[in-house]
Design an enzyme around this catalytic site. Structure first.
Site, mmCIF file in Angstrom:
data_model
loop_
_atom_site.group_PDB
_atom_site.id
_atom_site.type_symbol
_atom_site.label_atom_id
_atom_site.label_comp_id
_atom_site.label_asym_id
_atom_site.label_seq_id
_atom_site.Cartn_x
_atom_site.Cartn_y
_atom_site.Cartn_z
ATOM 1 N N TYR A 157 1.149 -12.497 -7.216
ATOM 2 C CA TYR A 157 1.678 -11.151 -7.418
ATOM 3 C C TYR A 157 1.903 -10.371 -6.131
ATOM 4 C CZ TYR A 157 1.484 -6.142 -8.262
ATOM 5 O OH TYR A 157 1.758 -4.806 -8.247
ATOM 6 N N CYS A 208 -9.209 -19.333 -2.107
ATOM 7 C CA CYS A 208 -10.255 -18.519 -2.736
ATOM 8 C C CYS A 208 -9.836 -18.351 -4.188
ATOM 9 C CB CYS A 208 -10.338 -17.142 -2.077
ATOM 10 S SG CYS A 208 -11.431 -16.006 -2.968
ATOM 11 N N GLY A 228 0.828 -1.198 0.000
ATOM 12 C CA GLY A 228 0.000 0.000 0.000
ATOM 13 C C GLY A 228 0.856 1.238 0.000
ATOM 14 N N ASN A 235 -6.235 -4.886 7.177
ATOM 15 C CA ASN A 235 -6.003 -5.283 5.787
ATOM 16 C C ASN A 235 -7.141 -6.191 5.382
ATOM 17 O OD1 ASN A 235 -3.951 -7.841 4.286
ATOM 18 N ND2 ASN A 235 -4.961 -6.174 3.264
ATOM 19 N N GLY A 236 -7.803 -5.873 4.283
ATOM 20 C CA GLY A 236 -8.880 -6.740 3.810
ATOM 21 C C GLY A 236 -10.088 -5.927 3.425
HETATM 22 P P1 AMP Z 1 -3.026 -4.219 -16.150
HETATM 23 O O1 AMP Z 1 -3.293 -5.494 -16.887
HETATM 24 O O2 AMP Z 1 -2.602 -3.106 -17.012
HETATM 25 O O3 AMP Z 1 -4.194 -3.832 -15.295
HETATM 26 O O4 AMP Z 1 -1.827 -4.459 -15.134
HETATM 27 C C1 AMP Z 1 -1.271 -5.688 -14.913
HETATM 28 C C2 AMP Z 1 0.077 -5.484 -14.260
HETATM 29 O O5 AMP Z 1 -0.086 -4.875 -12.979
HETATM 30 C C3 AMP Z 1 0.791 -6.792 -14.066
HETATM 31 O O6 AMP Z 1 2.071 -6.639 -14.643
HETATM 32 C C4 AMP Z 1 0.911 -6.990 -12.577
HETATM 33 O O7 AMP Z 1 2.252 -7.248 -12.228
HETATM 34 C C5 AMP Z 1 0.419 -5.700 -11.961
HETATM 35 N N1 AMP Z 1 -0.707 -5.922 -11.032
HETATM 36 C C6 AMP Z 1 -1.593 -6.906 -11.060
HETATM 37 N N2 AMP Z 1 -2.489 -6.788 -10.054
HETATM 38 C C7 AMP Z 1 -2.138 -5.697 -9.367
HETATM 39 C C8 AMP Z 1 -2.658 -5.051 -8.203
HETATM 40 N N3 AMP Z 1 -3.716 -5.547 -7.582
HETATM 41 N N4 AMP Z 1 -2.042 -3.945 -7.764
HETATM 42 C C9 AMP Z 1 -0.980 -3.443 -8.422
HETATM 43 N N5 AMP Z 1 -0.438 -4.010 -9.514
HETATM 44 C C10 AMP Z 1 -1.005 -5.120 -9.994
#
Ligand code: AMP
Length: 481
Positions: free
Chosen positions: A267, A458, A52, A126-127
């Site tokens: 991720y 989940c 965050g 968190n959540g």
């Molecule tokens: P996009 O498809 O443009 O929305 O972004 C995907 C990219 O953002 C991927 O390369 C991930 O590494 C990263 N990503 C995926 N989920 C998240 C998230 N919840 N918060 C921040 N970055 C993310």
């Protein structure tokens, strides 16, 4: 009815595109009688910064009262010597927040600190509570005033004014009423409580520091940073009370099933954090290996979208025998473009973020490994960048399945209309990205990579089947706005 239809019925259309249920946050707590707990919390939060980046805060108790400081910004922007100095005591909690429920405002920054009949209280969360709207209405009906749109304030007020003669009783009552995802660090005058929802959606662990100190953190990477040793995970449904006498399990609230978030494995959590005894780096390498078996590509080099997809790219290279190399260099100081609050900024951010290494790409057939495609804004510009740097072919391989459903339980997955895999088929996404081919890891392959019981997770964002009642989720989430 499919959840997306329900979403549409409930009014989840383009007008609501900025509605993003969930919090991505890092929580931290420490009890250490002879240490500078505010400083240790600062460094713990630094290690959790990836969870965050919009606001940060620390609350400290010295056994008589609670002092706190919180502001919008990164941990290092929010705190300096002057801000840390007054935060003296032996118990502390800290929080880093990315607003997904509630907007990006100081009122939503955490910890929430209030005075109650049992004394001062500070809460970090968190959540995402899926019944927050009902709980909120209940508080308002009882005459409790709320200052923010955050479900974390609802939690704080439920604890401050809720049933129960002790904090332990109040926490139990809260857990009976609350639905959804919550990892809490709760600071009172005398104790730190660590609480994890019965589904165990997001991680929370316990560590030991020095001879008489204890730490809880969203991820184990924060323990190493401050010289603490990992002890164990806080169990799903567990309420842990930590005082100078050490940790004590106060309750274990039952759950119908575990439902750990798969996205933490893909991720979200840092690769040097461990879950169930395995470093996430190794799990992600295994995802890349699975992906190479499921979706081979004729190529000369494997590269990653740094940094989050690098372990999966290494795994893909190991399994396929195609050499791994760096093809993109990331400007580490731009931060996560995903964090930009609006879509336009997000698109600009991507080209600011990466440069291509043409020496490693020119004339080559490239496998580009990414960990996830959410909105689909990142990969298209990257494919273009690689072609401009001379790549002959670009084969995109994604180390998670297509994300077709939003997350209502604490990860920013965007809404149905924003999710590219909800709108488009895989060949259509491939065309949208301008790639030569596109393949995703299967859900089975992903789960195999964790080496855990398939029933432990989940998988809502992939299948639309959530571990909490979707009716409730829809009703609450859409009424909230
Ligand atoms: P996009 O498809 O443009 O929305 O972004 C995907 C990219 O953002 C991927 O390369 C991930 O590494 C990263 N990503 C995926 N989920 C998240 C998230 N919840 N918060 C921040 N970055 C993310």
């Amino acid at each position: 009815m499919a959840p997306e239809q329900r979403g549409a019925q409930a009014g989840l259309g383009p007008a609501n595109q900025s509605d993003k249920p969930g919090h991505e946050c890092g929580v931290f707590g420490i009890v250490a009688p002879n240490a500078d707990v505010a400083r240790l919390t600062f460094f713990g939060l630094y290690a959790l910064q990836h969870r965050g980046q919009e606001s940060a805060g620390i609350a400290v108790s010295n056994g008589r009262g609670i002092r706190h400081h919180k502001e919008m910004g990164l941990v290092a922007q929010v705190f300096n010597e002057e801000k840390l100095r007054p935060l003296t005591g032996h118990l502390a909690i800290g929080h880093t927040r990315y607003s997904t429920t509630g907007s990006s405002r100081i009122e939503n920054a955490q910890p929430f600190v209030v005075e109650s009949a049992l004394g001062p209280l500070a809460v970090g969360h968190n959540g995402n509570l899926t019944n927050a709207a009902a709980l909120r209405r209940e508080l308002l009906t009882r005459g409790v005033g709320l200052t923010s749109s955050s479900d974390s304030e609802v939690i704080t007020q439920m604890l401050a004014g809720g049933e129960g003669r002790t904090w332990e009783e109040k926490l139990r009552v809260f857990m009976v009423r609350a639905q959804g995802a919550y990892c809490l660090t709760v600071l009172t005058r005398e104790a730190l409580f660590a609480v994890r929802d019965p589904l165990g959606l997001h991680p929370l662990c316990l560590g030991r520091i020095g001879a008489d100190g204890w730490v809880v953190a969203s991820e184990s990477c924060a323990l190493g940073t401050i010289g603490a040793e990992f002890v164990r995970e806080v169990e799903p449904g567990e309420i842990l009370a930590i005082t100078e006498d050490g940790p004590r399990t106060v309750a274990r609230m039952p759950a119908p099933r575990p439902a750990e978030c798969l996205f933490e494995y893909i991720y979200f959590a840092r690769p040097d954090s461990t879950l169930h005894g395995t470093a996430l780096h190794a799990v992600r390498v295994a995802q890349g290996r699975e992906l190479a078996r499921e979706a081979p590509a004729p190529a000369d080099v494997v590269i990653s979208v740094p940094d989050s997809a690098t372990p999966a790219a290494i795994g893909y290279a190991q399994e396929s025998g195609i050499p791994y190399s760096e093809g993109l260099i990331k400007n580490r100081y731009i931060g996560r473009t995903f964090i930009q609050p609006d879509d336009q900024l997000r698109k600009v951010g991507i080209s600011l973020k990466f440069n291509a290494l043409s020496d490693n790409l020119a004339g080559k057939r490239v496998v580009l490994v990414d960990d996830s495609i959410v909105r689909g804004n990142t990969s298209g510009p990257i494919v273009r960048l690689l072609r401009e740097a001379g790549a002959r072919e670009v084969h995109v391989r994604v180390s998670s399945p297509p994300i077709r459903h939003p997350c209502f339980l604490g990860v920013d997955m965007a809404t149905y209309p924003e999710l590219i895999a909800h709108r488009l088929s895989i060949p259509e996404i491939c065309a949208h990205l301008g790639a030569d081919s596109l393949a995703y890891l299967s859900l089975e392959g992903l789960i195999r990579s964790t080496r855990r019981d398939p029933a432990a997770f989940c998988r809502g964002c992939f299948t639309g089947e959530y571990p909490v009642s979707i009716e409730l989720v829809d009703k609450e989430v859409f009424e909230l706005r």
